[in-house]
Design an enzyme around this catalytic site. Structure first.
Site, PDB file in Angstrom:
ATOM      1  N   HIS A 103       0.809  -1.222   0.000  1.00 15.13           N
ATOM      2  CA  HIS A 103       0.000   0.000   0.000  1.00 15.13           C
ATOM      3  C   HIS A 103       0.834   1.260   0.000  1.00 15.13           C
ATOM      4  O   HIS A 103       0.304   2.360   0.098  1.00 15.13           O
ATOM      5  CB  HIS A 103      -0.940   0.034   1.216  1.00 15.13           C
ATOM      6  N   HIS A 213      36.357 -36.428   2.085  1.00  9.86           N
ATOM      7  CA  HIS A 213      36.942 -35.440   1.171  1.00  9.86           C
ATOM      8  C   HIS A 213      38.245 -35.913   0.532  1.00  9.86           C
ATOM      9  O   HIS A 213      38.999 -35.084  -0.001  1.00  9.86           O
ATOM     10  CB  HIS A 213      37.202 -34.128   1.916  1.00  9.86           C
ATOM     11  N   ASP A 364      29.909 -33.103   1.614  1.00  4.89           N
ATOM     12  CA  ASP A 364      29.245 -33.000   2.916  1.00  4.89           C
ATOM     13  C   ASP A 364      27.724 -32.989   2.785  1.00  4.89           C
ATOM     14  O   ASP A 364      27.025 -33.605   3.584  1.00  4.89           O
ATOM     15  CB  ASP A 364      29.675 -31.702   3.627  1.00  4.89           C
TER      16      ASP A 364
HETATM   17  S1  FES Z   1       1.806  -0.722   3.261  1.00  3.54           S
HETATM   18 FE1  FES Z   1       0.267  -2.165   3.662  1.00  3.54          FE
HETATM   19  S2  FES Z   1       1.355  -3.995   4.054  1.00  3.54           S
HETATM   20 FE2  FES Z   1       2.863  -2.504   3.793  1.00  3.54          FE
HETATM   21 FE   LIG Z   2      33.399 -31.639   5.289  1.00  2.00          FE
END
Ligand code: FES
Ligand SMILES: [Fe+2]
Length: 453
Positions: A103, A213, A364
């Site tokens: 928003h 290894h 690993d």
């Molecule tokens: S501005 Fe509404 S969720 Fe962030």
């Molecule tokens: Fe390792």
């Protein structure tokens, strides 16, 4: 609440496999380990300028670390205080403000709610913006360039938390003027393993090196280094040590001052750097650390989820994603004083050995994922696994902090890792978590003072 009795048996070195798969235990870890301990957030070199930010995790909580106008560092939960959307999706960058995708609420780099779209028209100018400040991480502190965060107001200071492990950490973090920096992009790997298995593997399992290894080491080991000789199933242990008993932090180290670069196809440049700067390191760190530790292969673990290996020079944090999955994030750590050509060689070698395409990590990853899967059946989860090698054979060494076992193959550090895990899991808050620095530092070994960042 889980009954934790008997899950870790310190006398026999046994762990019940349940701890690698149980959802309730995992939930308790999020609260009592990741919700309570100091966790690595970022390196100061990753956010040098005001407005620089880095996105990471504390447990499963998405966190933003931001350099402030006055150069201090703050961290916030990366979740919009309106409806909870992820505020920043980029991994890192620089910004003057952060606007939410949903928003359009916008926050300053200090976390304050700066602007709200249609504030007059739909909120009638009645919204209390202070109430919607980003939620801060209560404690943020740095130790020689490493930034940590902690959710728990009652936690000990970062320095107390690190305890005498600082004396060992300084052998790398404070060896050269300018300290260290992290270089390279974040290498992210998703691994289907419980988080404790890779951490204890690196903190203490020198046993698997010569076997798991063997092929990788043969492929990258330079032929001209003594002191860390690797055969098909054995490791030359001369002089190495496993150090634990430092508030859950640990050190696994060769003691030859050069084996860190044993697994480089061509270590010429690195060895030249060590030779040219050895006297400087000894002057800063003293004889033992300057001659024996600096340049050696070392595995550092800061409980619970930060590990770095000077020499091989990878630096890693583990983020749990449920009891059976983690994300491993890896960078290369270098000393700022190193010439650019050596830094590039180190980064190339980290990519060759660790990270998504790394020879060692692939060895690993397969084993650790398999240990996790093989521990979650109805029958297997009741069975034990063991870290019982060289049990009862550790002790103290004059002038060296910690409880120390000879060599790098002993499972000593792993036992201390599980001991610390159990201590946290059983404690209801920090007042019940024991603090211990076995064989504490003597005055003459005090660290050099930490300079303000
Ligand atoms: S501005 Fe509404 S969720 Fe962030
Ligand atoms: Fe390792």
């Amino acid at each position: 609440m889980n009954k934790l009795e008997g899950l870790v048996d310190l006398k026999t070195g046994a762990q019940r496999r349940l701890i690698y798969s149980d959802q309730a235990i995992y939930e308790q870890e999020l609260e009592r380990v990741f919700g309570r301990c100091w966790l690595f957030l970022a390196h100061e070199s990753q956010i040098p300028n005001p407005g620089d930010f880095f996105r990471t995790y504390m447990g499963e909580d998405d966190v933003l670390v931001i350099r402030q106008e006055d150069k201090s560092i703050k961290a916030f939960i990366n979740s919009c205080t309106h409806r909870g959307n992820r505020l920043i999706r980029a991994d890192r960058g620089n910004a003057r403000a952060f606007a939410c995708n949903y928003h359009g609420w916008a926050f300053g780099i200090d976390g304050s709610l700066a602007t709200v779209p249609l504030e007059r028209e739909v909120y009638f100018n009645e919204i209390d913006k202070d109430q919607f400040h980003l939620v801060p991480v209560d404690n943020v502190a740095s130790y020689r360039g490493l930034i940590f965060g902690c959710f728990d107001k009652d936690a000990p200071s970062l320095e107390e938390y690190l305890g005498d492990s600082r004396w060992y950490l300084d052998a790398v973090l404070d060896a050269m003027p300018g300290g260290t920096e992290l270089i390279g992009a974040t290498q992210k790997v998703v691994l289907h393993t419980n988080w404790k298995l890779p951490v204890e593997n690196v903190c203490g399992d020198g046993y698997h090196l010569g076997w798991s290894h063997a092929g990788a080491m043969k492929a990258v080991q330079s032929g001209d280094l003594s002191g860390f000789t690797v055969g098909n199933s054995s490791v030359d242990l001369e002089g190495g040590m496993s150090v634990a008993g430092l508030n859950g932090n640990s050190v696994l180290a060769a003691l030859d001052g050069r084996s860190g670069y044993a697994f480089y196809p061509d270590p010429t440049l690195a060895l030249k750097y060590l030779e040219e700067n050895r006297a400087k390191a000894v002057a800063r760190l003293g004889k033992f650390r300057g001659e024996k530790l600096w340049g050696s292969q070392i595995n550092f673990t800061v409980f619970p989820s930060l590990q770095f290996l000077p020499g091989l020079n990878w630096f890693r944090v583990y983020h749990p994603k449920g009891p059976g999955q983690i994300e491993m994030w890896t960078w290369a750590i270098v000393e700022k004083a190193m010439p650019d050509e050596l830094k590039q060689q180190i980064l190339d070698n980290v990519l060759l050995t660790f990270g998504p395409a790394g020879l060692f990590d692939n060895d690993d990853g397969d084993n650790l994922a398999s240990c996790t899967v093989q521990s979650r059946g109805w029958r297997t989860r009741q069975m034990p696994v063991y870290t019982n090698m060289a049990l009862g054979r550790s002790g103290q060494r004059v002038g060296l902090p910690g409880d120390i076992a000879s060599g790098i193959v002993s499972e000593h550090n792993q036992r201390y890792f599980y001991r610390r895990w159990q201590e946290h899991m059983q404690a209801k808050d920090w007042s019940e978590v024991p603090q211990y620095n076995i064989n504490p530092l003597e005055a003459e070994h005090e660290q050099r003072p930490v300079q303000a960042a």
